[in-house]
Design a protein around this motif. Structure first.
Motif, PDB file in Angstrom:
ATOM      1  N   LYS A  86       0.817  -1.219   0.000  1.00 32.46           N
ATOM      2  CA  LYS A  86       0.000   0.000   0.000  1.00 32.46           C
ATOM      3  C   LYS A  86       0.853   1.271   0.000  1.00 32.46           C
ATOM      4  N   PRO A  87       1.784   1.377  -0.939  1.00 31.42           N
ATOM      5  CA  PRO A  87       2.656   2.557  -0.963  1.00 31.42           C
ATOM      6  C   PRO A  87       1.954   3.790  -1.537  1.00 31.42           C
ATOM      7  N   ASP A  88       2.387   4.959  -1.074  1.00 31.06           N
ATOM      8  CA  ASP A  88       1.955   6.200  -1.704  1.00 31.06           C
ATOM      9  C   ASP A  88       3.108   6.830  -2.477  1.00 31.06           C
ATOM     10  N   LEU A  89       4.256   6.125  -2.517  1.00 32.21           N
ATOM     11  CA  LEU A  89       5.387   6.499  -3.364  1.00 32.21           C
ATOM     12  C   LEU A  89       6.317   5.290  -3.455  1.00 32.21           C
ATOM     13  N   VAL A  90       6.750   4.985  -4.683  1.00 31.78           N
ATOM     14  CA  VAL A  90       7.721   3.913  -4.903  1.00 31.78           C
ATOM     15  C   VAL A  90       8.935   4.517  -5.596  1.00 31.78           C
ATOM     16  N   VAL A  91      10.119   4.173  -5.104  1.00 33.97           N
ATOM     17  CA  VAL A  91      11.365   4.639  -5.702  1.00 33.97           C
ATOM     18  C   VAL A  91      12.171   3.431  -6.139  1.00 33.97           C
ATOM     19  N   LEU A  92      12.644   3.454  -7.393  1.00 36.60           N
ATOM     20  CA  LEU A  92      13.450   2.338  -7.888  1.00 36.60           C
ATOM     21  C   LEU A  92      14.497   2.835  -8.866  1.00 36.60           C
ATOM     22  N   ALA A  93      15.480   1.972  -9.160  1.00 34.97           N
ATOM     23  CA  ALA A  93      16.573   2.344 -10.056  1.00 34.97           C
ATOM     24  C   ALA A  93      16.439   1.715 -11.429  1.00 34.97           C
ATOM     25  N   ASN A  94      15.634   0.652 -11.547  1.00 35.10           N
ATOM     26  CA  ASN A  94      15.494  -0.059 -12.814  1.00 35.10           C
ATOM     27  C   ASN A  94      14.027  -0.319 -13.127  1.00 35.10           C
ATOM     28  N   ASP A  95      13.638  -0.053 -14.355  1.00 36.43           N
ATOM     29  CA  ASP A  95      12.263  -0.353 -14.774  1.00 36.43           C
ATOM     30  C   ASP A  95      12.228  -1.725 -15.433  1.00 36.43           C
ATOM     31  N   THR A  96      12.465  -2.744 -14.640  1.00 39.97           N
ATOM     32  CA  THR A  96      12.490  -4.110 -15.149  1.00 39.97           C
ATOM     33  C   THR A  96      11.078  -4.671 -15.241  1.00 39.97           C
ATOM     34  N   GLY A  97      10.762  -5.301 -16.362  1.00 35.34           N
ATOM     35  CA  GLY A  97       9.464  -5.935 -16.535  1.00 35.34           C
ATOM     36  C   GLY A  97       8.291  -4.969 -16.584  1.00 35.34           C
ATOM     37  N   GLY A  98       8.562  -3.712 -16.913  1.00 34.37           N
ATOM     38  CA  GLY A  98       7.478  -2.737 -17.023  1.00 34.37           C
ATOM     39  C   GLY A  98       6.815  -2.401 -15.707  1.00 34.37           C
ATOM     40  N   VAL A  99       7.570  -2.480 -14.602  1.00 32.91           N
ATOM     41  CA  VAL A  99       6.969  -2.257 -13.297  1.00 32.91           C
ATOM     42  C   VAL A  99       6.494  -0.820 -13.109  1.00 32.91           C
ATOM     43  N   VAL A 100       7.175   0.140 -13.727  1.00 37.18           N
ATOM     44  CA  VAL A 100       6.752   1.537 -13.589  1.00 37.18           C
ATOM     45  C   VAL A 100       5.345   1.722 -14.147  1.00 37.18           C
ATOM     46  N   ALA A 101       5.099   1.185 -15.326  1.00 35.56           N
ATOM     47  CA  ALA A 101       3.773   1.301 -15.945  1.00 35.56           C
ATOM     48  C   ALA A 101       2.718   0.578 -15.120  1.00 35.56           C
ATOM     49  N   ALA A 102       3.071  -0.578 -14.588  1.00 35.17           N
ATOM     50  CA  ALA A 102       2.116  -1.363 -13.804  1.00 35.17           C
ATOM     51  C   ALA A 102       1.687  -0.625 -12.540  1.00 35.17           C
ATOM     52  N   LEU A 103       2.628   0.033 -11.885  1.00 37.24           N
ATOM     53  CA  LEU A 103       2.307   0.766 -10.661  1.00 37.24           C
ATOM     54  C   LEU A 103       1.583   2.072 -10.974  1.00 37.24           C
ATOM     55  N   THR A 104       2.021   2.735 -12.033  1.00 41.70           N
ATOM     56  CA  THR A 104       1.373   3.984 -12.430  1.00 41.70           C
ATOM     57  C   THR A 104      -0.078   3.739 -12.817  1.00 41.70           C
ATOM     58  N   LYS A 105      -0.334   2.604 -13.411  1.00 43.82           N
ATOM     59  CA  LYS A 105      -1.683   2.261 -13.862  1.00 43.82           C
ATOM     60  C   LYS A 105      -2.677   2.229 -12.706  1.00 43.82           C
ATOM     61  N   VAL A 106      -2.221   1.854 -11.533  1.00 44.42           N
ATOM     62  CA  VAL A 106      -3.118   1.796 -10.377  1.00 44.42           C
ATOM     63  C   VAL A 106      -2.988   3.031  -9.493  1.00 44.42           C
TER      64      VAL A 106
END
Length: 318
Positions: free
Chosen positions: A120-140
Motif C-alpha cells: 500500500k505505498p503512496d510512493l515507490v522509488v526504484l533504479a530499474n524499470d524491469t518488466g514494465g513495473v513503472v507502468a504497472a504501478l502507475t496504472k493503479v
C-alpha cells in the motif's frame, strides 16, 4: 561465478545509460489521470502537490508520502540521510544500510508489481524499470520515481534533491548534497596528483572492472589516478571483464578490492592467482579493500569511498 555485483548488474540492465533529472514544484501539464485513485497519503503538507522530473518523466506526488517503498539500496540510503526514514515502510532485499531500514524480500532487480502494491505505498522509488513495473504501478495510481544509477556526481546530487522534494524534505536534501560536495572537493584538492599512479578496481573475482567513464572511475580520476582498465580491448559499456594476463602485464601501482564481502578477496587471495604474486601492488602492500556496498552506490556514502581512495593515494605517494 557469483551473482553479478550490484553496480555491474545495474550497468547490464541499462541503468547507467539513463540520467536523473531535477525537480520542480507544481503539477505536470497534460499528465495522465491515474486508472484508479492514488493510495491514501498523509494530510496535506506545505509544498504539495509537487512534480519531480525523474528518469520516467514528470511525476506528481499529490501529498507528503507516508508509506514509501524503496527498491533501490542507494535510494534507501538517500531517504534516510535526508530525514525521510520515518516515511519509509518497506525496502528491497539488497538495502543493507542503514541497519534499521524496514528490509523485506521485495526485489529491485526483479520487481513484482503485485507484491509492491500489497505494501500500500503512496510512493515507490526504484533504479530499474524491469518488466514494465513503472507502468504497472502507475496504472493503479501509485506515484513512481525512477532514479537510475548515476553516471557522474552531479546526477547523484540531483537524485538526492529529487527525493527531498518528493518527500517534503528539500532543505535537508540540500544540506546533504552541500556537505557531500564540500568534503569530496576538499579531499580531491589536497590529493597528490603528480605521483603518476595507476590502479585496478576489482568489482568481482572474475574479474570485472570499471573504466574512467563510469561513476566509480570518475571518483578515482579526481585523485589523479590512471585506470589500467581504460586500455581493455572491450570496454563493455564501462565494465570490462579483464583477463588475469591483462592485469599482470599492466602491473598497477594500486589495487582496490570491492569484492571483499561478496567474494572474500584479499591481498592473500590475489597473490595465489596465476602471474599475480609478483605484482607491484601486492609486493608493496598497496592492495586496498573497499566496502562492496560503498563502492557500488551513489548516495551520501560516496564521501566514504572518496576518503578510502584518498587514504590509499597518500599512502602510496608518501
Amino acid at each position: 561465478m557469483r551473482p553479478v555485483h550490484t553496480a555491474l548488474a545495474g550497468a547490464l540492465l541499462g541503468a547507467l545509460t539513463l540520467a536523473a533529472c531535477g525537480q520542480s514544484g507544481g503539477t505536470a501539464a497534460g499528465s495522465a489521470t491515474p486508472a484508479t485513485p492514488a493510495p491514501a497519503a498523509s494530510s496535506q503538507a506545505p509544498g504539495f502537490p509537487v512534480t519531480v522530473q525523474a528518469g520516467n518523466g514528470a511525476v506528481t506526488i499529490p501529498a507528503k508520502p507516508a508509506q514509501i517503498v524503496s527498491l533501490s539500496p542507494t535510494a534507501t540510503e538517500n531517504l534516510f540521510a535526508i530525514g525521510a526514514g520515518p516515511q519509509v515502510a518497506a525496502v528491497d532485499d539488497q538495502s543493507t544500510y542503514p541497519a534499521d531500514a524496514p528490509k523485506t524480500d521485495l526485489s529491485g532487480f526483479k520487481p513484482n508489481a503485485e507484491a509492491i502494491i500489497a505494501k500500500k505505498p503512496d510512493l515507490v522509488v526504484l533504479a530499474n524499470d524491469t518488466g514494465g513495473v513503472v507502468a504497472a504501478l502507475t496504472k493503479v495510481g501509485i506515484p513512481v520515481l525512477l532514479e537510475p544509477a548515476a553516471t557522474k556526481l552531479e546526477e547523484s546530487y540531483d537524485e538526492i534533491a529529487d527525493l527531498g522534494a518528493a518527500t517534503g524534505n528539500p532543505g535537508k536534501a540540500a544540506q546533504v548534497t552541500s556537505d557531500m560536495k564540500a568534503q569530496i572537493e576538499r579531499l580531491a584538492a589536497a590529493a597528490p596528483k603528480d605521483a603518476g599512479l595507476t590502479y585496478f578496481h576489482e568489482l568481482d573475482n572474475t574479474p570485472y572492472s570499471v573504466t574512467s567513464g563510469t561513476f566509480i572511475g570518475q571518483i578515482y580520476g579526481m585523485f589523479g589516478l590512471t585506470n589500467i582498465a581504460d586500455k581493455a580491448p572491450d570496454a563493455a559499456g564501462g565494465y570490462p571483464k579483464l583477463s588475469s594476463e591483462f592485469v599482470a602485464k599492466a602491473d598497477p601501482d594500486l589495487i582496490f578490492l570491492a569484492d571483499t564481502k561478496c567474494c572474500g578477496q584479499s591481498k592473500q587471495t590475489l597473490a595465489k592467482r596465476p602471474g599475480w604474486g609478483g605484482l607491484s601492488a601486492i609486493k608493496k602492500d598497496q592492495v586496498f579493500p573497499i566496502d562492496d556496498d560503498i563502492a557500488s552506490r551513489w548516495g551520501p556514502r560516496v564521501v566514504d569511498f572518496a576518503k578510502a581512495v584518498d587514504a590509499a593515494v597518500k599512502k602510496a605517494a608518501g
